[in-house]
Design a protein around this motif. Structure first.
Motif, PDB file in Angstrom:
ATOM      1  N   GLN A 229      -8.068 -12.013   6.781  1.00  0.00           N
ATOM      2  CA  GLN A 229      -9.296 -11.695   7.534  1.00  0.00           C
ATOM      3  C   GLN A 229      -9.017 -10.695   8.656  1.00  0.00           C
ATOM      4  O   GLN A 229      -9.798  -9.756   8.877  1.00  0.00           O
ATOM      5  N   GLY A 230      -7.911 -10.894   9.364  1.00  0.00           N
ATOM      6  CA  GLY A 230      -7.561  -9.968  10.434  1.00  0.00           C
ATOM      7  C   GLY A 230      -7.258  -8.573   9.914  1.00  0.00           C
ATOM      8  O   GLY A 230      -7.613  -7.558  10.543  1.00  0.00           O
ATOM      9  N   PHE A 231      -6.615  -8.480   8.786  1.00  0.00           N
ATOM     10  CA  PHE A 231      -6.329  -7.211   8.112  1.00  0.00           C
ATOM     11  C   PHE A 231      -7.642  -6.492   7.805  1.00  0.00           C
ATOM     12  O   PHE A 231      -7.788  -5.281   8.036  1.00  0.00           O
ATOM     13  N   LEU A 232      -8.637  -7.244   7.317  1.00  0.00           N
ATOM     14  CA  LEU A 232      -9.938  -6.648   7.019  1.00  0.00           C
ATOM     15  C   LEU A 232     -10.617  -6.136   8.289  1.00  0.00           C
ATOM     16  O   LEU A 232     -11.175  -5.022   8.294  1.00  0.00           O
ATOM     17  N   ASP A 292     -22.529  -5.646  -1.351  1.00  0.00           N
ATOM     18  CA  ASP A 292     -22.298  -4.344  -1.969  1.00  0.00           C
ATOM     19  C   ASP A 292     -20.832  -4.181  -2.354  1.00  0.00           C
ATOM     20  O   ASP A 292     -20.515  -3.461  -3.301  1.00  0.00           O
ATOM     21  N   VAL A 293     -19.954  -4.837  -1.610  1.00  0.00           N
ATOM     22  CA  VAL A 293     -18.517  -4.814  -1.867  1.00  0.00           C
ATOM     23  C   VAL A 293     -17.975  -6.201  -1.555  1.00  0.00           C
ATOM     24  O   VAL A 293     -18.377  -6.821  -0.558  1.00  0.00           O
ATOM     25  N   VAL A 294     -17.052  -6.693  -2.379  1.00  0.00           N
ATOM     26  CA  VAL A 294     -16.367  -7.958  -2.110  1.00  0.00           C
ATOM     27  C   VAL A 294     -14.904  -7.659  -1.828  1.00  0.00           C
ATOM     28  O   VAL A 294     -14.234  -6.976  -2.611  1.00  0.00           O
ATOM     29  N   ALA A 295     -14.421  -8.153  -0.695  1.00  0.00           N
ATOM     30  CA  ALA A 295     -13.041  -7.902  -0.272  1.00  0.00           C
ATOM     31  C   ALA A 295     -12.171  -9.134  -0.482  1.00  0.00           C
ATOM     32  O   ALA A 295     -12.588 -10.263  -0.184  1.00  0.00           O
ATOM     33  N   ALA A 296     -10.972  -8.909  -0.979  1.00  0.00           N
ATOM     34  CA  ALA A 296      -9.966  -9.971  -1.138  1.00  0.00           C
ATOM     35  C   ALA A 296      -8.633  -9.402  -0.648  1.00  0.00           C
ATOM     36  O   ALA A 296      -7.768  -9.036  -1.442  1.00  0.00           O
ATOM     37  N   PRO A 297      -8.456  -9.315   0.690  1.00  0.00           N
ATOM     38  CA  PRO A 297      -7.316  -8.590   1.265  1.00  0.00           C
ATOM     39  C   PRO A 297      -6.112  -9.477   1.608  1.00  0.00           C
ATOM     40  O   PRO A 297      -5.477  -9.294   2.640  1.00  0.00           O
TER      41      PRO A 297
END
Length: 402
Positions: A229-232, A292-297
């Motif tokens: 989450q922090g990376f995002l 619109d975009v899904v993040a998995a960082p």
């Protein structure tokens, strides 16, 4: 078919057991909170119940107990989250009592601490013992590998991705003849855009106080540092846009210090109007519809990682880190953009590229991504393969009928 890593035969296209009656199974795990291991236990229980098998799950409880009992399985409340060796020993007898009381025929452990008790109980009662190796598990002190090794000690050891299967073989080569890869799966009917009503979508948007007319970035996952989450947040700061909304969805599970750090980081980057932490969401299918975009960082490799799979099933473009199970479940450059873990600028640029997709590109991506998931990454595939492993073990245990 014969699994890549073992001689155990499975038929991934079967709708039910192929080697006789599915045994009465006890799954064992620390709790039934809202994590991937817990969700998988409930999904397998549902598959067993659908086959007419009386099914049990033992844990300390949690929010998924309701889901478990709703599908007709039984929950046994036992203190299985403990790592205290004396309590682990005491749990052996508790599990033996449960096995005898409910006529259990096979024990399946999904986490390390309860697996130690579960194996001893299964051995004492003469039952097959199955494990699911569902993580890389850290080895930060010498005895940790031995502690982790319980997950490679089943009569069958299920790896939930080829990444994990390779990991197990590298550390416990003696498990080779017992190791089978059964990818985790999602409920393709639950995560189906055609089945999500506008009312459900509106309800989530209102609960999150979602602004109108701005692109939405969604990051589901429990709040823990390695999920990224922090990376995002750092990547969104580098992106430099204020005309977007990012929703971080997930339970902190008691990690209040990390939650505070994350909130401080959002303030530090002056992203309070962009990034919101919204906690647990019970209707993730509707939540994906808003994205619109899904993040998995994730910063550490995911053993499987269900978020990109769910997002693809919902027809959403994915931005994820290039390691672990993510490499197996997406089509890089087509259904997802992969970036090196910790590469803030790379993540920012990938998010920009995904946000910039035009309507035609999104419309062509959606059915392609969904078909990709439906071909392999489904609960039906996972459950059928798991039940077959159970039946194979029981067939070996019992003499053939006269």
């Amino acid at each position: 078919m014969i699994d890549t890593y073992t001689g155990i035969e499975t038929d991934a296209t079967a709708s039910g057991p192929v080697a006789g009656r599915a045994p009465r199974v006890l799954q064992v795990l620390p709790s039934l909170a809202a994590g991937g291991v817990e969700r998988t236990a409930v999904d397998v229980a549902a598959g067993l119940v659908a086959q007419g098998v009386e099914t049990f799950v033992a844990s300390e409880g949690g929010r998924l107990v309701h889901d478990l009992e709703k599908i007709g399985a039984k929950h046994l409340t036992l203190p299985l989250a403990t790592k205290n060796p004396f309590r682990i020993r005491r749990n052996i007898e508790r599990l033996r009592e449960a096995i005898r009381a409910h006529g259990i025929e096979l024990v399946h452990a999904r986490s390390r601490a309860p697996a130690w008790s579960a194996r001893a109980a299964a051995r004492a009662e003469g039952l097959p013992f199955v494990t699911t190796y569902a993580g890389t598990y850290n080895e930060d002190f010498p005895l940790k590998r031995r502690y982790n090794g319980i997950m490679a000690a089943g009569d069958a050891v299920i790896a939930n991705s080829h990444f994990i299967a390779d990991h197990v073989l590298a550390r416990y080569p003696e498990a080779a003849g017992r190791l089978v890869t059964i990818p985790r799966g999602i409920d393709i009917d639950l995560f189906d855009p055609a089945r999500v009503s506008q009312e459900r979508v509106i309800a989530v948007a209102k609960a999150w106080r979602m602004p109108d007319g701005v692109p939405v970035i969604l990051m589901p996952g429990r709040l823990t540092r390695w999920k990224g989450q922090g990376f995002l947040v750092d990547a969104l700061a580098a992106l430099g846009r204020r005309d977007i909304a990012c929703f971080i969805v997930g339970d902190d599970q008691g990690r209040k210090k990390y939650l505070t750090e994350l909130e401080d980081k959002i303030r530090h980057h002056d992203l309070g109007g962009v990034v919101r932490i919204v906690g647990h969401c019970r209707d993730m299918a509707a939540a994906y519809m808003l994205a619109d975009v899904v993040a998995a960082p994730s910063l550490d490799p995911e053993a499987f990682g269900r978020v990109p799979v769910e997002a693809q099933a919902m027809g959403r473009p994915v931005v994820a880190t290039d390691h672990g199970g993510f490499r197996e479940t997406v089509i890089p450059g087509e259904t997802a953009l992969l970036v090196p873990p910790g590469d803030v600028q790379g993540l920012a640029q990938a998010i920009k590229a995904a946000l910039d997709l035009d309507t035609a590109a999104r419309q062509s991506l959606a059915p392609y991504a969904r078909a990709h998931v439906a071909a392999t990454w489904t609960v039906d595939h996972m459950v059928a393969s798991t039940i077959e492993i159970y039946c194979q073990l029981m067939a070996r245990r019992r003499p053939p009928p006269a």
